[in-house]
Design an enzyme around this catalytic site. Sequence first.
Site, PDB file in Angstrom:
ATOM      1  N   GLU A  48      26.705  15.343 -34.650  1.00  0.00           N
ATOM      2  CA  GLU A  48      26.368  14.656 -33.398  1.00  0.00           C
ATOM      3  C   GLU A  48      26.495  13.140 -33.615  1.00  0.00           C
ATOM      4  O   GLU A  48      25.908  12.591 -34.542  1.00  0.00           O
ATOM      5  CB  GLU A  48      24.932  14.991 -32.985  1.00  0.00           C
ATOM      6  CG  GLU A  48      24.548  14.350 -31.658  1.00  0.00           C
ATOM      7  CD  GLU A  48      23.083  14.578 -31.274  1.00  0.00           C
ATOM      8  OE1 GLU A  48      22.198  14.417 -32.129  1.00  0.00           O
ATOM      9  OE2 GLU A  48      22.839  14.918 -30.096  1.00  0.00           O
ATOM     10  N   GLU A  64      13.308  20.391 -28.272  1.00  0.00           N
ATOM     11  CA  GLU A  64      14.602  20.148 -27.613  1.00  0.00           C
ATOM     12  C   GLU A  64      15.349  19.164 -28.508  1.00  0.00           C
ATOM     13  O   GLU A  64      14.967  17.999 -28.615  1.00  0.00           O
ATOM     14  CB  GLU A  64      14.377  19.602 -26.210  1.00  0.00           C
ATOM     15  CG  GLU A  64      13.684  20.645 -25.337  1.00  0.00           C
ATOM     16  CD  GLU A  64      13.458  20.227 -23.900  1.00  0.00           C
ATOM     17  OE1 GLU A  64      13.432  19.024 -23.621  1.00  0.00           O
ATOM     18  OE2 GLU A  64      13.303  21.118 -23.054  1.00  0.00           O
ATOM     19  N   LYS A  95       3.486  10.058 -27.456  1.00  0.00           N
ATOM     20  CA  LYS A  95       4.078   8.954 -28.216  1.00  0.00           C
ATOM     21  C   LYS A  95       5.526   8.780 -27.784  1.00  0.00           C
ATOM     22  O   LYS A  95       6.381   9.606 -28.088  1.00  0.00           O
ATOM     23  CB  LYS A  95       4.035   9.204 -29.726  1.00  0.00           C
ATOM     24  CG  LYS A  95       4.290   7.894 -30.478  1.00  0.00           C
ATOM     25  CD  LYS A  95       4.782   8.064 -31.899  1.00  0.00           C
ATOM     26  CE  LYS A  95       6.258   8.332 -32.026  1.00  0.00           C
ATOM     27  NZ  LYS A  95       7.149   7.265 -31.507  1.00  0.00           N
ATOM     28  N   CYS A 132      21.684  14.162 -24.558  1.00  0.00           N
ATOM     29  CA  CYS A 132      21.836  15.285 -25.479  1.00  0.00           C
ATOM     30  C   CYS A 132      22.874  16.283 -24.970  1.00  0.00           C
ATOM     31  O   CYS A 132      23.448  17.032 -25.746  1.00  0.00           O
ATOM     32  CB  CYS A 132      20.500  15.982 -25.647  1.00  0.00           C
ATOM     33  SG  CYS A 132      19.762  16.425 -24.062  1.00  0.00           S
TER      34      CYS A 132
HETATM   35  P1  NAD Z   1      14.481  10.833 -33.085  1.00  0.00           P
HETATM   36  O1  NAD Z   1      14.360  12.218 -33.595  1.00  0.00           O
HETATM   37  O2  NAD Z   1      14.893   9.759 -34.010  1.00  0.00           O
HETATM   38  O3  NAD Z   1      13.088  10.334 -32.467  1.00  0.00           O
HETATM   39  C1  NAD Z   1      12.440  11.033 -31.426  1.00  0.00           C
HETATM   40  C2  NAD Z   1      10.960  10.737 -31.484  1.00  0.00           C
HETATM   41  O4  NAD Z   1      10.407  11.300 -32.661  1.00  0.00           O
HETATM   42  C3  NAD Z   1      10.605   9.252 -31.512  1.00  0.00           C
HETATM   43  O5  NAD Z   1       9.465   9.053 -30.705  1.00  0.00           O
HETATM   44  C4  NAD Z   1      10.293   9.018 -32.977  1.00  0.00           C
HETATM   45  O6  NAD Z   1       9.401   7.937 -33.208  1.00  0.00           O
HETATM   46  C5  NAD Z   1       9.629  10.331 -33.358  1.00  0.00           C
HETATM   47  N1  NAD Z   1       9.674  10.681 -34.768  1.00  0.00           N
HETATM   48  C6  NAD Z   1      10.648  10.405 -35.683  1.00  0.00           C
HETATM   49  N2  NAD Z   1      10.323  10.927 -36.889  1.00  0.00           N
HETATM   50  C7  NAD Z   1       9.125  11.558 -36.740  1.00  0.00           C
HETATM   51  C8  NAD Z   1       8.269  12.287 -37.623  1.00  0.00           C
HETATM   52  N3  NAD Z   1       8.592  12.501 -38.899  1.00  0.00           N
HETATM   53  N4  NAD Z   1       7.122  12.785 -37.123  1.00  0.00           N
HETATM   54  C9  NAD Z   1       6.793  12.600 -35.833  1.00  0.00           C
HETATM   55  N5  NAD Z   1       7.545  11.910 -34.948  1.00  0.00           N
HETATM   56  C10 NAD Z   1       8.714  11.404 -35.391  1.00  0.00           C
HETATM   57  O7  NAD Z   1      15.456  10.932 -31.829  1.00  0.00           O
HETATM   58  P2  NAD Z   1      16.043   9.728 -30.953  1.00  0.00           P
HETATM   59  O8  NAD Z   1      17.026   8.995 -31.809  1.00  0.00           O
HETATM   60  O9  NAD Z   1      14.912   8.998 -30.319  1.00  0.00           O
HETATM   61  O10 NAD Z   1      16.805  10.514 -29.786  1.00  0.00           O
HETATM   62  C11 NAD Z   1      18.115  10.974 -29.880  1.00  0.00           C
HETATM   63  C12 NAD Z   1      18.162  12.432 -30.285  1.00  0.00           C
HETATM   64  O11 NAD Z   1      17.428  13.219 -29.365  1.00  0.00           O
HETATM   65  C13 NAD Z   1      19.568  13.010 -30.266  1.00  0.00           C
HETATM   66  O12 NAD Z   1      19.727  13.854 -31.377  1.00  0.00           O
HETATM   67  C14 NAD Z   1      19.600  13.826 -28.992  1.00  0.00           C
HETATM   68  O13 NAD Z   1      20.541  14.870 -28.952  1.00  0.00           O
HETATM   69  C15 NAD Z   1      18.203  14.343 -28.942  1.00  0.00           C
HETATM   70  N6  NAD Z   1      17.832  14.714 -27.576  1.00  0.00           N
HETATM   71  C16 NAD Z   1      17.707  16.048 -27.262  1.00  0.00           C
HETATM   72  C17 NAD Z   1      17.401  16.437 -25.956  1.00  0.00           C
HETATM   73  C18 NAD Z   1      17.265  17.884 -25.574  1.00  0.00           C
HETATM   74  O14 NAD Z   1      16.737  18.150 -24.500  1.00  0.00           O
HETATM   75  N7  NAD Z   1      17.724  18.823 -26.379  1.00  0.00           N
HETATM   76  C19 NAD Z   1      17.207  15.453 -24.978  1.00  0.00           C
HETATM   77  C20 NAD Z   1      17.342  14.115 -25.341  1.00  0.00           C
HETATM   78  C21 NAD Z   1      17.643  13.760 -26.650  1.00  0.00           C
END
Ligand code: NAD
Length: 496
Positions: free
Chosen positions: A400, A265, A189, A299
């Site tokens: 963040e 991650e 997804k 990130c």
């Molecule tokens: P997010 O957590 O809002 O969403 C990520 C994914 O999770 C999306 O596909 C979203 O639809 C899904 N999602 C959201 N709530 C959910 C739930 N309750 N159950 C299942 N799926 C759910 O993150 P974002 O805004 O898309 O991305 C930015 C974040 O990601 C930042 O915090 C960033 O630091 C982090 N990030 C971390 C890494 C790493 O490798 N550590 C890499 C890239 C981004």
Amino acid sequence: MRLPTPADPYPFAGTQLPCLIGGEFIRAAKSFPNTSPVNGAELCAVSEADAALVDRAVQAARTALRGPWGRLSLPERCALLRKVADRIEQRFAQFVSAEIADTGKTLREASSLDIPRGAANFRAYADLALARSSECFEMGTPDGRGALNYSVHKPVGVVAVIAPWNLPFLLLTWKVAPALACGNTVVAKPSEETPSSAALLAEVMQEAGVPPGVFNLVHGFGPGSAGEALVSHPDVNAIAFTGESATGSAIMKSAADSVKALSFELGGKNAALVFADADLEAALAGTMRSVFSNCGQVCLCSERVYVERPIFERFVEALVERARRLKIGGPFEQADMGPLISRAHREKVLSYYRLARAEHGEILCGGGVPSFGDERDRGAFIEPTIVRGLAEDARCVREEIFGPVCHVAPFDSEEQAVHMANDTRYGLAAAIWTSNLQRAHRVARQMETGIAWVNDWFLRDLRTPFGGVKLSGIGREGGAHSLAFFSEPQNICVKL
Ligand code: NAD
């Protein structure tokens, strides 16, 4: 490989992106719009999978485990993954078009990082899986004979891959490739903000001859939508998730009932430490990259920049001067920085710009939104921003933000720098700038992070462990670490 031009159409203009389930492209009854962060225009509609469609995808993945996929040898599986990589490269311009349409990121970033790394992920994990050996232990037995123990790597089963929007294709394939290399089947997804490159990947999987049900794609949101239905599904065996720490926590709760394996991650609040003995030009250029790459939406980006006092004023002045010169614009404008992912995310980042002022920070540059006088004013552009003077416990220094912004602060000793860098609930990455070799090793080891770069940032070898400590994640991916997460080792003990 050919780069797209403004004349290349966005590949899905005027369509509804389908899900891929059991080898069939299926349009859901409900859809949501995919909008451009460059000008707010609607790019396409996207199928929103409900719990019933997600269930079909999971069942298709489960059935495929027992089908032709499960009988392929490891070299045959890896050959298929290489075909996927070849096909991504053959459709390179379309992948780049899809990625820049969804994210607004610069053509340079999408064509030099996101899409090439997506293809490289498939090749790298094909190579790594083929090169993997297994353990073997000889033992003695009470009857004076012996036994031979050896381990085999079996798939975990059905893997849910949930990806964010910041590096959509790179991060999705970073998990899909090793999951498939290890013989699992996948339900992926992508983020609701960036469905297009994943939709192209679904087509590529079909073109490469990956058997039906091995790679399934569902679109939708998190809570109350496809994401939640997927992570709480009892027939999903493992979840590989990249996203916010708070989302990781929600997913952990959903997954708890069926005790799924988790690889997380998550977010970061990364520090850069610039020592007075650093190569100043390299530190400045590196810090510009680590703060402003992808509009600060990586990130690994540095949101806290600590500079040793003797060079603090000079360094900050030069950083501000360079930040002011950054050209902001759309993907085809030779810009240094594109927009944020959406208006909603811009509102969040702007709320931190306002908070920085309320917390008595001094905004050295930026702090608002640019004005173009054209359609880009309907996009999600924002100014690169540097703040100084905040207390170390200010919310802007602790939370963040995920935008093109950093706080700069001086330090007086190595000990103080290490303390300030580690004084956070996150622990993903650190960047250390110094020409003192002993200090470099000493400080790197003291960083409470999964990754510490010395005299560079975001320099990646796909074989190395990748992930974070504290709120930044659980487990490691990369190289053997990904293969370990996506496999179940089985010990076979043979009495001799
Ligand atoms: P997010 O957590 O809002 O969403 C990520 C994914 O999770 C999306 O596909 C979203 O639809 C899904 N999602 C959201 N709530 C959910 C739930 N309750 N159950 C299942 N799926 C759910 O993150 P974002 O805004 O898309 O991305 C930015 C974040 O990601 C930042 O915090 C960033 O630091 C982090 N990030 C971390 C890494 C790493 O490798 N550590 C890499 C890239 C981004």
